[in-house]
Design a protein around this motif. Structure first.
Motif, PDB file in Angstrom:
ATOM      1  N   THR A  33       0.832  -1.212   0.000  1.00 36.56           N
ATOM      2  CA  THR A  33       0.000   0.000   0.000  1.00 36.56           C
ATOM      3  C   THR A  33       0.863   1.257   0.000  1.00 36.56           C
ATOM      4  O   THR A  33       0.646   2.189  -0.790  1.00 36.56           O
ATOM      5  CB  THR A  33      -0.910   0.012   1.239  1.00 36.56           C
ATOM      6  OG1 THR A  33      -1.655  -1.199   1.265  1.00 36.56           O
ATOM      7  CG2 THR A  33      -1.858   1.195   1.214  1.00 36.56           C
ATOM      8  N   ILE A  36       2.745   1.801  -3.410  1.00 36.81           N
ATOM      9  CA  ILE A  36       1.902   2.345  -4.485  1.00 36.81           C
ATOM     10  C   ILE A  36       1.614   3.830  -4.254  1.00 36.81           C
ATOM     11  O   ILE A  36       1.693   4.649  -5.183  1.00 36.81           O
ATOM     12  CB  ILE A  36       0.589   1.535  -4.580  1.00 36.81           C
ATOM     13  CG1 ILE A  36       0.902   0.128  -5.084  1.00 36.81           C
ATOM     14  CG2 ILE A  36      -0.418   2.227  -5.484  1.00 36.81           C
ATOM     15  CD1 ILE A  36      -0.242  -0.844  -4.962  1.00 36.81           C
ATOM     16  N   GLN A  39       4.766   5.838  -4.989  1.00 35.44           N
ATOM     17  CA  GLN A  39       5.029   5.933  -6.428  1.00 35.44           C
ATOM     18  C   GLN A  39       4.103   6.957  -7.085  1.00 35.44           C
ATOM     19  O   GLN A  39       4.531   7.757  -7.913  1.00 35.44           O
ATOM     20  CB  GLN A  39       4.831   4.562  -7.089  1.00 35.44           C
ATOM     21  CG  GLN A  39       5.974   3.603  -6.812  1.00 35.44           C
ATOM     22  CD  GLN A  39       5.837   2.301  -7.590  1.00 35.44           C
ATOM     23  OE1 GLN A  39       4.859   2.073  -8.279  1.00 35.44           O
ATOM     24  NE2 GLN A  39       6.808   1.435  -7.434  1.00 35.44           N
ATOM     25  N   GLN A  40       2.829   6.909  -6.693  1.00 38.81           N
ATOM     26  CA  GLN A  40       1.844   7.838  -7.263  1.00 38.81           C
ATOM     27  C   GLN A  40       2.223   9.283  -6.926  1.00 38.81           C
ATOM     28  O   GLN A  40       2.211  10.164  -7.796  1.00 38.81           O
ATOM     29  CB  GLN A  40       0.452   7.498  -6.712  1.00 38.81           C
ATOM     30  CG  GLN A  40      -0.665   8.386  -7.225  1.00 38.81           C
ATOM     31  CD  GLN A  40      -0.938   8.182  -8.712  1.00 38.81           C
ATOM     32  OE1 GLN A  40      -0.673   7.106  -9.239  1.00 38.81           O
ATOM     33  NE2 GLN A  40      -1.437   9.219  -9.363  1.00 38.81           N
TER      34      GLN A  40
END
Lengths: 179, 151
Positions: A33, A36, A39-40
């Motif tokens: 979690t 991600i 990275q976003q």
């Protein structure tokens, strides 16, 4: 006594292995979690005005480009080049006009206090902003002091990323030490 | 023989403890700081872990006779198994390579470190433990020359 020592040692190793296996599984979902989300957030920072990023396959000839994401206003290009002490992996944000909008080093093993300064040296990294594949150490980019090889490697990586959009012909050798 | 086994137990416990702490720290860091850049598995890292374990052993269990072959086997097992169980070494082949390289690095560090401790053992007793830690730190600094050499 010797049997007891042997069993104590084996027990310690087995218990440690089980503890690490359990910790790995316990943290797996949290790690995924957070990865991600990070990275976003990183991609959004590298390519302003883009919110969603779709992974794309790269089928070109540039050996430096190892991954690619499409945003609304450009691309995030992952490039991997050889530095002074192993590979350096960068994410470079490139607008649809072929301009560098941001870059960040994602992985490196350069020398502490020298090449590793590329992680945090904002003055150095900001020199690449708004270039379009024409960055060159000694011309429009000042190298990090004592880390010319690292600086040239990062320059190749940034130019490769920009060339993906502009279509410019950029030397792709990841092992040459020259700029 | 019995002293040799006891020394091996100290080696096993200290090396296992150091790797357990290091692997757990890496797992927690990866989970909560995903953009962290962890050190790569090279000779410098393996030597650092080996020397930390040797220094801990010298401080906690004291210097004693060594079981060189036993140390090598323990180091191969611990360096191969614990990072693999933590998911840090990837596939089993890499884990085997890590174990083999770790075993060799540990044995070399152990040989050099014990030679240094032998020289230091003639000094005042109250300085033995601080000097054991200092010797490990100095040896690790020397290993910096091997940065980037490894898997």
């Amino acid at each position: 006594m010797t049997t007891r020592s042997f069993l104590t040692g084996v027990t310690a190793i087995v218990l440690s292995a089980l503890a690490l296996f359990g910790l790995r599984n316990a943290l797996a979902s949290t790690a995924a979690t957070n990865r991600i989300a990070e990275q976003q957030a990183m991609m959004a920072a590298l390519l302003p005005d883009s919110e969603s990023f779709t992974p794309e396959n790269y089928n070109g000839e540039d050996e430096n480009i190892t991954a690619l994401w499409r945003g609304e206003t450009g691309y995030i290009v992952e490039t991997t080049v050889s530095g002074y002490a192993g590979e350096i992996r960068l994410w470079v944000g490139i607008s649809d006009r072929g301009r560098v909008t941001g870059l960040v080093v994602r992985d490196m093993a350069e020398t502490l206090g020298l090449g590793r300064e590329a992680l945090t040296d904002v003055d150095y990294l900001s020199q690449y902003l708004d270039t379009n594949g024409n960055a060159a150490v000694g011309e429009n980019v000042d190298a990090i002091t004592g880390a010319t090889v690292t600086s040239r490697a990062i320059t190749r990586a940034v130019n490769s990323a920009a060339a993906f959009v502009t279509g410019a012909d950029v030397g792709t050798s990841a092992t040459e030490w020259g700029a | 023989m019995e002293k040799s086994r006891s020394a091996l137990l100290g080696t096993t416990l200290s090396l296992t403890g150091v790797l357990l702490i290091a692997c757990a720290a890496a797992l927690v860091a990866r989970a909560f700081v995903p953009n962290i850049i962890l050190p790569r598995t090279d000779v410098t890292l393996l030597a650092g872990l080996s020397l930390a374990a040797l220094a801990a052993e010298a401080v906690i269990f004291g210097a004693g006779r060594r079981s060189w072959i036993g140390s090598l086997l323990v180091a191969v097992l611990v360096f191969g198994l614990l990072p693999w169980c933590a998911g840090l070494s990837g596939d089993p082949l890499t884990a085997v390579k890590t174990g083999a390289l770790g075993g060799v690095v540990f044995l070399v560090c152990e040989t050099l470190y014990c030679s240094m401790l032998d020289r230091l053992s003639s000094g005042p007793v109250k300085y033995q433990k601080p000097m054991a830690v200092a010797a490990a730190a100095l040896l690790w600094l020397a290993c910096q020359a091997l940065m980037g050499v490894g898997l």
